[in-house]
Design a protein around this motif. Structure first.
Motif, short mmCIF file in Angstrom:
data_model
loop_
_atom_site.label_atom_id
_atom_site.label_comp_id
_atom_site.label_asym_id
_atom_site.label_seq_id
_atom_site.Cartn_x
_atom_site.Cartn_y
_atom_site.Cartn_z
N UNK A 48 1.12 6.97 -6.56
CA UNK A 48 2.34 7.64 -7.00
C UNK A 48 3.17 8.08 -5.82
N UNK A 49 4.08 9.03 -6.07
CA UNK A 49 4.98 9.52 -5.03
C UNK A 49 4.59 10.93 -4.62
N UNK A 50 4.54 11.16 -3.32
CA UNK A 50 4.13 12.45 -2.76
C UNK A 50 5.17 12.91 -1.75
N UNK A 51 5.40 14.23 -1.69
CA UNK A 51 6.27 14.80 -0.67
C UNK A 51 5.44 15.01 0.59
N UNK B 31 2.60 5.36 -2.97
CA UNK B 31 1.47 4.45 -2.83
C UNK B 31 1.26 3.74 -4.16
N UNK B 32 0.81 2.50 -4.08
CA UNK B 32 0.63 1.74 -5.31
C UNK B 32 -0.80 1.79 -5.83
N UNK C 5 -3.70 2.62 6.59
CA UNK C 5 -2.32 2.29 6.28
C UNK C 5 -1.41 2.80 7.38
N UNK C 6 -0.21 2.33 7.36
CA UNK C 6 0.81 2.86 8.23
C UNK C 6 2.11 2.85 7.45
N UNK C 7 3.08 3.55 7.97
CA UNK C 7 4.38 3.52 7.33
C UNK C 7 5.48 3.85 8.30
N UNK D 283 0.83 -1.20 0.00
CA UNK D 283 0.00 0.00 0.00
C UNK D 283 0.86 1.25 0.00
N UNK D 284 1.83 1.34 0.90
CA UNK D 284 2.58 2.58 1.05
C UNK D 284 4.01 2.27 1.46
N UNK D 285 4.96 3.07 0.94
CA UNK D 285 6.35 2.97 1.40
C UNK D 285 6.87 4.39 1.61
#
Length: 167
Positions: free
Chosen positions: A120-123, A71-72, A158-160, A47-49
């Motif tokens: 995608x990728x987020x700041x 996130x995928x 989710x968590x990360x 889900x998230x990295x």
């Protein structure tokens, strides 16, 4: 007669040493506002990295931690209450300890412009983290947990973890 006098002198010296040690313990810098065993969360795969980017001074007493979150899949949820928790952990002797929790209300309201979290990728920036947390060298990690309100179906939250090395 010398024995009672020596004994009293030894007791006074011991009391002075204990008092000095106690005073030192109170006055020495305490780098962590919190110290509790961390609970490892079971991963929700795919889900998230999180990836650490940088840490920058925000003020004389705080830093901002910049990360990239990938996130995928896209996630959308309705406005309403949700639970979010953010914290910093420190690894000592192979065990993680929570050393800071971001002070926030337990439940927040999602603003209307944040209803969709696109794949995608987020700041992402964790703002105003106490600078004193990072006085010790070693391994830290930022943790974040998000759980939508109970009325939302189809998304389990989710968590990360984002790992940070301080040298």
């Amino acid at each position: 007669m010398k024995k009672p006098k020596n004994r009293a002198l030894l007791l006074a010296l011991a009391a002075l040493l204990l008092g000095g040690a106690g005073l030192w313990a109170l006055l020495r810098p305490q780098p962590f506002p919190l110290w509790e065993p961390a609970q490892e969360m079971e991963p929700v795969p795919g889900i998230v990295s999180w990836e650490y980017v940088s840490m920058e001074p925000a003020s004389s007493t705080s830093v901002d931690i910049h990360m990239e979150v990938t996130t995928d899949r896209s996630v959308d949820w309705p406005p309403g209450p949700h639970h979010r928790d953010e914290w910093i952990e420190y690894c000592q002797n192979g065990e993680w300890h929570v050393v800071y929790r971001l002070p926030k209300p337990e439940y927040d309201m999602i603003p209307a412009d944040a209803l969709i979290f696109l794949a995608g990728t987020h700041d992402v920036t964790m703002r105003d983290v106490p600078k004193q947390l990072f006085q010790r060298k070693g391994s830290y990690r930022y943790g974040m947990y998000f759980l939508p309100g109970r009325n939302y179906k189809g998304f389990e939250g989710f968590y990360g973890y984002c790992y940070i090395e301080v040298e």
